[in-house]
Motif scaffolding. Structure first.
Motif, PDB file in Angstrom:
ATOM      1  N   PHE A   1       0.829  -1.202   0.000  1.00  0.00           N
ATOM      2  CA  PHE A   1       0.000   0.000   0.000  1.00  0.00           C
ATOM      3  C   PHE A   1       0.864   1.252   0.000  1.00  0.00           C
ATOM      4  O   PHE A   1       1.797   1.369   0.783  1.00  0.00           O
ATOM      5  CB  PHE A   1      -0.907   0.018   1.226  1.00  0.00           C
ATOM      6  CG  PHE A   1      -1.869  -1.127   1.259  1.00  0.00           C
ATOM      7  CD1 PHE A   1      -3.112  -1.006   0.672  1.00  0.00           C
ATOM      8  CD2 PHE A   1      -1.521  -2.322   1.855  1.00  0.00           C
ATOM      9  CE1 PHE A   1      -3.997  -2.066   0.672  1.00  0.00           C
ATOM     10  CE2 PHE A   1      -2.403  -3.381   1.867  1.00  0.00           C
ATOM     11  CZ  PHE A   1      -3.637  -3.263   1.275  1.00  0.00           C
ATOM     12  N   GLY A   2       0.507   2.184  -0.859  1.00  0.00           N
ATOM     13  CA  GLY A   2       1.118   3.502  -0.846  1.00  0.00           C
ATOM     14  C   GLY A   2       0.152   4.453  -0.154  1.00  0.00           C
ATOM     15  O   GLY A   2      -1.062   4.270  -0.243  1.00  0.00           O
ATOM     16  N   TRP A   3       0.667   5.423   0.547  1.00  0.00           N
ATOM     17  CA  TRP A   3      -0.207   6.365   1.239  1.00  0.00           C
ATOM     18  C   TRP A   3       0.366   7.770   1.138  1.00  0.00           C
ATOM     19  O   TRP A   3       1.556   7.964   0.931  1.00  0.00           O
ATOM     20  CB  TRP A   3      -0.417   5.984   2.702  1.00  0.00           C
ATOM     21  CG  TRP A   3       0.841   5.905   3.516  1.00  0.00           C
ATOM     22  CD1 TRP A   3       1.611   4.794   3.726  1.00  0.00           C
ATOM     23  CD2 TRP A   3       1.481   6.965   4.220  1.00  0.00           C
ATOM     24  NE1 TRP A   3       2.688   5.110   4.506  1.00  0.00           N
ATOM     25  CE2 TRP A   3       2.628   6.434   4.831  1.00  0.00           C
ATOM     26  CE3 TRP A   3       1.197   8.310   4.390  1.00  0.00           C
ATOM     27  CZ2 TRP A   3       3.497   7.205   5.595  1.00  0.00           C
ATOM     28  CZ3 TRP A   3       2.048   9.096   5.149  1.00  0.00           C
ATOM     29  CH2 TRP A   3       3.185   8.534   5.751  1.00  0.00           C
ATOM     30  N   SER A   4      -0.525   8.741   1.264  1.00  0.00           N
ATOM     31  CA  SER A   4      -0.111  10.145   1.315  1.00  0.00           C
ATOM     32  C   SER A   4      -1.058  10.882   2.250  1.00  0.00           C
ATOM     33  O   SER A   4      -2.225  10.524   2.380  1.00  0.00           O
ATOM     34  CB  SER A   4      -0.134  10.775  -0.082  1.00  0.00           C
ATOM     35  OG  SER A   4      -1.438  10.773  -0.605  1.00  0.00           O
ATOM     36  N   SER A   5      -0.519  11.892   2.911  1.00  0.00           N
ATOM     37  CA  SER A   5      -1.348  12.681   3.823  1.00  0.00           C
ATOM     38  C   SER A   5      -1.065  14.162   3.601  1.00  0.00           C
ATOM     39  O   SER A   5       0.031  14.549   3.204  1.00  0.00           O
ATOM     40  CB  SER A   5      -1.084  12.303   5.279  1.00  0.00           C
ATOM     41  OG  SER A   5       0.230  12.650   5.651  1.00  0.00           O
ATOM     42  N   THR A   6      -2.084  14.959   3.856  1.00  0.00           N
ATOM     43  CA  THR A   6      -1.981  16.408   3.745  1.00  0.00           C
ATOM     44  C   THR A   6      -2.580  17.021   5.004  1.00  0.00           C
ATOM     45  O   THR A   6      -3.665  16.626   5.424  1.00  0.00           O
ATOM     46  CB  THR A   6      -2.757  16.917   2.508  1.00  0.00           C
ATOM     47  OG1 THR A   6      -2.291  16.213   1.363  1.00  0.00           O
ATOM     48  CG2 THR A   6      -2.552  18.393   2.313  1.00  0.00           C
ATOM     49  N   LEU A   7      -1.864  17.943   5.597  1.00  0.00           N
ATOM     50  CA  LEU A   7      -2.325  18.640   6.794  1.00  0.00           C
ATOM     51  C   LEU A   7      -2.355  20.134   6.479  1.00  0.00           C
ATOM     52  O   LEU A   7      -1.316  20.737   6.221  1.00  0.00           O
ATOM     53  CB  LEU A   7      -1.393  18.348   7.966  1.00  0.00           C
ATOM     54  CG  LEU A   7      -1.803  18.878   9.327  1.00  0.00           C
ATOM     55  CD1 LEU A   7      -3.086  18.188   9.794  1.00  0.00           C
ATOM     56  CD2 LEU A   7      -0.701  18.660  10.341  1.00  0.00           C
ATOM     57  N   ILE A   8      -3.545  20.707   6.458  1.00  0.00           N
ATOM     58  CA  ILE A   8      -3.722  22.110   6.097  1.00  0.00           C
ATOM     59  C   ILE A   8      -4.339  22.846   7.289  1.00  0.00           C
ATOM     60  O   ILE A   8      -5.361  22.418   7.821  1.00  0.00           O
ATOM     61  CB  ILE A   8      -4.648  22.257   4.875  1.00  0.00           C
ATOM     62  CG1 ILE A   8      -4.062  21.502   3.685  1.00  0.00           C
ATOM     63  CG2 ILE A   8      -4.866  23.723   4.535  1.00  0.00           C
ATOM     64  CD1 ILE A   8      -5.027  21.359   2.531  1.00  0.00           C
TER      65      ILE A   8
ATOM     66  N   PHE B   1      -6.116  11.873   4.279  1.00  0.00           N
ATOM     67  CA  PHE B   1      -5.272  10.679   4.175  1.00  0.00           C
ATOM     68  C   PHE B   1      -5.785   9.823   3.037  1.00  0.00           C
ATOM     69  O   PHE B   1      -6.986   9.562   2.939  1.00  0.00           O
ATOM     70  CB  PHE B   1      -5.303   9.888   5.497  1.00  0.00           C
ATOM     71  CG  PHE B   1      -4.331   8.755   5.518  1.00  0.00           C
ATOM     72  CD1 PHE B   1      -2.990   9.006   5.728  1.00  0.00           C
ATOM     73  CD2 PHE B   1      -4.747   7.465   5.318  1.00  0.00           C
ATOM     74  CE1 PHE B   1      -2.073   7.967   5.737  1.00  0.00           C
ATOM     75  CE2 PHE B   1      -3.842   6.423   5.329  1.00  0.00           C
ATOM     76  CZ  PHE B   1      -2.501   6.675   5.544  1.00  0.00           C
ATOM     77  N   GLN B   2      -4.880   9.420   2.152  1.00  0.00           N
ATOM     78  CA  GLN B   2      -5.256   8.598   1.010  1.00  0.00           C
ATOM     79  C   GLN B   2      -4.370   7.357   0.955  1.00  0.00           C
ATOM     80  O   GLN B   2      -3.160   7.441   1.117  1.00  0.00           O
ATOM     81  CB  GLN B   2      -5.122   9.389  -0.283  1.00  0.00           C
ATOM     82  CG  GLN B   2      -5.635   8.647  -1.486  1.00  0.00           C
ATOM     83  CD  GLN B   2      -5.801   9.553  -2.689  1.00  0.00           C
ATOM     84  OE1 GLN B   2      -5.322  10.668  -2.708  1.00  0.00           O
ATOM     85  NE2 GLN B   2      -6.501   9.064  -3.682  1.00  0.00           N
TER      86      GLN B   2
END
Length: 106
Positions: A67-74, A86-87
């Motif tokens: 699994f690949g994951w990415s997260s963004t915190l704004i 979170f994806q």
């Protein structure tokens, strides 16, 4: 005649078995991706409780197993909240699958 009916029945049973195996694999992938997402959400909640949300980079990504994951915190200045996206992505059954989740943190 009986052999023909038996062979048709056997083919139908094997097709049903193959379908069940594919569905079970897909279900297993979704469960594992959900557990990965829950783990990352729990990690962010822990940082929020301890006042360490500002230490988190605005964009992060990585891999865990298949699994690949990415997260963004704004940071939303107007609401004094952080939006956490979170994806999780993975290759399943010959196509790209993904789950995307959002939440807000203090």
């Amino acid at each position: 005649m009986a052999v023909g009916i038996l062979s048709v029945g056997l083919v139908a049973i094997l097709q049903a078995l193959a379908f069940c195996a594919r569905v079970t694999g897909f279900s297993s992938d979704i469960i594992e991706a959900s557990f990965l997402a829950q783990d990352k959400f729990d990690e962010m909640e822990y940082k929020e409780i301890n006042g360490r949300t500002d230490e988190e980079p605005p964009n992060a990504s990585g891999t865990t197993g298949a699994f690949g994951w990415s997260s963004t915190l704004i940071k939303d200045e107007a609401l004094s909240l952080y939006k956490f996206n979170f994806q999780v992505n993975w290759q399943g059954a010959g196509r790209q699958e993904s789950i995307s989740l959002d939440t807000y943190l203090r």
